[in-house]
Design a protein around this motif. Structure first.
Motif, PDB file in Angstrom:
ATOM      1  N   SER A 165       0.828  -1.204   0.000  1.00 45.92           N
ATOM      2  CA  SER A 165       0.000   0.000   0.000  1.00 45.92           C
ATOM      3  C   SER A 165       0.867   1.261   0.000  1.00 45.92           C
ATOM      4  O   SER A 165       2.021   1.232   0.425  1.00 45.92           O
ATOM      5  CB  SER A 165      -0.915   0.014   1.224  1.00 45.92           C
ATOM      6  OG  SER A 165      -0.156   0.211   2.398  1.00 45.92           O
ATOM      7  N   ARG A 166       0.283   2.361  -0.464  1.00 45.73           N
ATOM      8  CA  ARG A 166       0.980   3.650  -0.446  1.00 45.73           C
ATOM      9  C   ARG A 166       1.291   4.042   0.998  1.00 45.73           C
ATOM     10  O   ARG A 166       2.335   4.603   1.294  1.00 45.73           O
ATOM     11  CB  ARG A 166       0.112   4.713  -1.126  1.00 45.73           C
ATOM     12  CG  ARG A 166       0.815   6.036  -1.313  1.00 45.73           C
ATOM     13  CD  ARG A 166      -0.069   6.999  -2.120  1.00 45.73           C
ATOM     14  NE  ARG A 166       0.630   8.227  -2.367  1.00 45.73           N
ATOM     15  CZ  ARG A 166       0.686   9.251  -1.505  1.00 45.73           C
ATOM     16  NH1 ARG A 166       0.077   9.172  -0.353  1.00 45.73           N
ATOM     17  NH2 ARG A 166       1.356  10.349  -1.814  1.00 45.73           N
ATOM     18  N   GLN A 167       0.365   3.702   1.902  1.00 48.05           N
ATOM     19  CA  GLN A 167       0.562   3.983   3.326  1.00 48.05           C
ATOM     20  C   GLN A 167       1.795   3.245   3.855  1.00 48.05           C
ATOM     21  O   GLN A 167       2.581   3.802   4.612  1.00 48.05           O
ATOM     22  CB  GLN A 167      -0.677   3.569   4.120  1.00 48.05           C
ATOM     23  CG  GLN A 167      -0.556   3.809   5.605  1.00 48.05           C
ATOM     24  CD  GLN A 167      -1.761   3.303   6.380  1.00 48.05           C
ATOM     25  OE1 GLN A 167      -2.604   2.590   5.840  1.00 48.05           O
ATOM     26  NE2 GLN A 167      -1.832   3.652   7.630  1.00 48.05           N
ATOM     27  N   ALA A 168       1.979   2.002   3.428  1.00 47.40           N
ATOM     28  CA  ALA A 168       3.137   1.224   3.875  1.00 47.40           C
ATOM     29  C   ALA A 168       4.439   1.858   3.386  1.00 47.40           C
ATOM     30  O   ALA A 168       5.431   1.888   4.115  1.00 47.40           O
ATOM     31  CB  ALA A 168       3.036  -0.219   3.390  1.00 47.40           C
ATOM     32  N   VAL A 169       4.429   2.383   2.160  1.00 53.10           N
ATOM     33  CA  VAL A 169       5.612   3.078   1.643  1.00 53.10           C
ATOM     34  C   VAL A 169       5.914   4.285   2.524  1.00 53.10           C
ATOM     35  O   VAL A 169       7.045   4.504   2.952  1.00 53.10           O
ATOM     36  CB  VAL A 169       5.421   3.513   0.170  1.00 53.10           C
ATOM     37  CG1 VAL A 169       6.554   4.428  -0.279  1.00 53.10           C
ATOM     38  CG2 VAL A 169       5.346   2.305  -0.738  1.00 53.10           C
TER      39      VAL A 169
ATOM     40  N   LYS B  18      11.075  -1.283  10.682  1.00 49.79           N
ATOM     41  CA  LYS B  18      11.774  -2.210   9.800  1.00 49.79           C
ATOM     42  C   LYS B  18      13.241  -1.819   9.706  1.00 49.79           C
ATOM     43  O   LYS B  18      13.662  -0.768  10.148  1.00 49.79           O
ATOM     44  CB  LYS B  18      11.139  -2.198   8.396  1.00 49.79           C
ATOM     45  CG  LYS B  18       9.718  -2.637   8.400  1.00 49.79           C
ATOM     46  CD  LYS B  18       9.609  -4.080   8.812  1.00 49.79           C
ATOM     47  CE  LYS B  18       8.187  -4.433   9.138  1.00 49.79           C
ATOM     48  NZ  LYS B  18       8.026  -5.297  10.241  1.00 49.79           N
ATOM     49  N   LYS B  19      13.994  -2.673   9.067  1.00 49.58           N
ATOM     50  CA  LYS B  19      15.433  -2.449   8.963  1.00 49.58           C
ATOM     51  C   LYS B  19      15.746  -1.197   8.163  1.00 49.58           C
ATOM     52  O   LYS B  19      15.034  -0.831   7.239  1.00 49.58           O
ATOM     53  CB  LYS B  19      16.086  -3.672   8.339  1.00 49.58           C
ATOM     54  CG  LYS B  19      15.939  -4.883   9.242  1.00 49.58           C
ATOM     55  CD  LYS B  19      16.588  -6.088   8.639  1.00 49.58           C
ATOM     56  CE  LYS B  19      16.405  -7.258   9.587  1.00 49.58           C
ATOM     57  NZ  LYS B  19      16.919  -8.485   9.077  1.00 49.58           N
ATOM     58  N   GLU B  20      16.801  -0.547   8.543  1.00 47.01           N
ATOM     59  CA  GLU B  20      17.220   0.723   7.934  1.00 47.01           C
ATOM     60  C   GLU B  20      17.440   0.601   6.426  1.00 47.01           C
ATOM     61  O   GLU B  20      17.137   1.519   5.682  1.00 47.01           O
ATOM     62  CB  GLU B  20      18.502   1.210   8.623  1.00 47.01           C
ATOM     63  CG  GLU B  20      18.982   2.560   8.160  1.00 47.01           C
ATOM     64  CD  GLU B  20      18.029   3.702   8.505  1.00 47.01           C
ATOM     65  OE1 GLU B  20      18.078   4.713   7.804  1.00 47.01           O
ATOM     66  OE2 GLU B  20      17.242   3.573   9.454  1.00 47.01           O
TER      67      GLU B  20
ATOM     68  N   VAL C 138       7.901  -8.329   3.538  1.00 51.00           N
ATOM     69  CA  VAL C 138       7.868  -7.443   4.696  1.00 51.00           C
ATOM     70  C   VAL C 138       7.127  -8.167   5.812  1.00 51.00           C
ATOM     71  O   VAL C 138       5.970  -8.540   5.656  1.00 51.00           O
ATOM     72  CB  VAL C 138       7.165  -6.106   4.366  1.00 51.00           C
ATOM     73  CG1 VAL C 138       7.063  -5.230   5.596  1.00 51.00           C
ATOM     74  CG2 VAL C 138       7.897  -5.381   3.248  1.00 51.00           C
ATOM     75  N   MET C 139       7.822  -8.390   6.915  1.00 53.34           N
ATOM     76  CA  MET C 139       7.230  -9.056   8.069  1.00 53.34           C
ATOM     77  C   MET C 139       6.728  -8.004   9.050  1.00 53.34           C
ATOM     78  O   MET C 139       7.398  -7.008   9.292  1.00 53.34           O
ATOM     79  CB  MET C 139       8.257  -9.956   8.756  1.00 53.34           C
ATOM     80  CG  MET C 139       8.812 -11.059   7.875  1.00 53.34           C
ATOM     81  SD  MET C 139       7.558 -12.171   7.220  1.00 53.34           S
ATOM     82  CE  MET C 139       7.056 -13.024   8.697  1.00 53.34           C
ATOM     83  N   LEU C 140       5.551  -8.249   9.594  1.00 57.26           N
ATOM     84  CA  LEU C 140       4.945  -7.333  10.553  1.00 57.26           C
ATOM     85  C   LEU C 140       4.806  -8.021  11.909  1.00 57.26           C
ATOM     86  O   LEU C 140       4.537  -9.223  11.977  1.00 57.26           O
ATOM     87  CB  LEU C 140       3.553  -6.907  10.077  1.00 57.26           C
ATOM     88  CG  LEU C 140       3.464  -6.219   8.726  1.00 57.26           C
ATOM     89  CD1 LEU C 140       2.010  -5.993   8.339  1.00 57.26           C
ATOM     90  CD2 LEU C 140       4.218  -4.905   8.739  1.00 57.26           C
ATOM     91  N   THR C 141       4.955  -7.251  12.960  1.00 56.31           N
ATOM     92  CA  THR C 141       4.745  -7.764  14.311  1.00 56.31           C
ATOM     93  C   THR C 141       3.247  -7.738  14.623  1.00 56.31           C
ATOM     94  O   THR C 141       2.455  -7.135  13.900  1.00 56.31           O
ATOM     95  CB  THR C 141       5.484  -6.910  15.355  1.00 56.31           C
ATOM     96  OG1 THR C 141       4.893  -5.594  15.353  1.00 56.31           O
ATOM     97  CG2 THR C 141       6.968  -6.826  15.078  1.00 56.31           C
TER      98      THR C 141
ATOM     99  N   GLN D 161       3.202  -8.990   5.351  1.00 54.85           N
ATOM    100  CA  GLN D 161       2.340  -7.843   5.060  1.00 54.85           C
ATOM    101  C   GLN D 161       1.359  -8.161   3.941  1.00 54.85           C
ATOM    102  O   GLN D 161       0.187  -7.795   4.014  1.00 54.85           O
ATOM    103  CB  GLN D 161       3.170  -6.617   4.711  1.00 54.85           C
ATOM    104  CG  GLN D 161       2.307  -5.391   4.477  1.00 54.85           C
ATOM    105  CD  GLN D 161       3.106  -4.117   4.379  1.00 54.85           C
ATOM    106  OE1 GLN D 161       4.274  -4.085   4.713  1.00 54.85           O
ATOM    107  NE2 GLN D 161       2.471  -3.072   3.923  1.00 54.85           N
ATOM    108  N   GLU D 162       1.817  -8.862   2.906  1.00 52.01           N
ATOM    109  CA  GLU D 162       0.918  -9.156   1.782  1.00 52.01           C
ATOM    110  C   GLU D 162      -0.235 -10.068   2.225  1.00 52.01           C
ATOM    111  O   GLU D 162      -1.353  -9.937   1.740  1.00 52.01           O
ATOM    112  CB  GLU D 162       1.665  -9.755   0.602  1.00 52.01           C
ATOM    113  CG  GLU D 162       2.233 -11.132   0.837  1.00 52.01           C
ATOM    114  CD  GLU D 162       3.002 -11.669  -0.354  1.00 52.01           C
ATOM    115  OE1 GLU D 162       2.505 -12.610  -0.998  1.00 52.01           O
ATOM    116  OE2 GLU D 162       4.098 -11.152  -0.619  1.00 52.01           O
TER     117      GLU D 162
END
Length: 128
Positions: free
Chosen positions: A13-17, A27-29, A60-63, A104-105
């Motif tokens: 999503s644009r929000q995720a970007v 997330k990682k740097e 992308v992994m989410l907690t 995330q997906e």
């Protein structure tokens, strides 16, 4: 390249970007830096770079907390959904107290499936 184009290219999503770039998602740097670099490129240049990266490297992994913020469901509700099999797919880390993570997906796919109206809804479809 715009944030919308980058989101479409990455399949997020644009929000995720925006979250990745702003650093609100923990997330990682290198992901944040990569997105900033890609935004500075032309679309075809970014596509060429991204096509060379294996899909497994782009996940992308989410907690649990991040999924709670994204879905607006409490952590307890997400736990209940996991136990009942109603929520998005998840991964359990190793050990007795394995950390719960979500792709995330998978979360975004699950959310889009939740947008369907209940069968007993009295609202008519615009199409027919």
């Amino acid at each position: 390249m715009t944030k919308s184009e980058l989101a479409e290219l990455l399949g997020i999503s644009r929000q995720a970007v925006g979250q990745q770039i702003a650093g609100t998602s923990k997330k990682k740097e290198y992901i944040r830096k990569m997105m900033k670099i890609l935004l500075g490129l032309k679309k075809d240049e970014a596509e060429k770079i991204l096509s060379s990266i294996p899909p497994s490297e782009c996940a992308v992994m989410l907690t649990e907390k991040e999924v709670s913020e994204l879905t607006k469901y409490s952590i307890n509700t997400l736990r209940q959904y996991r136990c009942s099999g109603k929520g998005p797919s998840f991964n359990v880390g190793e050990g007795k107290k394995g950390r719960i993570t979500y792709l995330q997906e998978d979360v975004e796919k699950w959310l889009s499936e939740q947008k369907r109206r209940p069968k007993n809804s009295k609202i008519k479809d615009m199409d027919g």
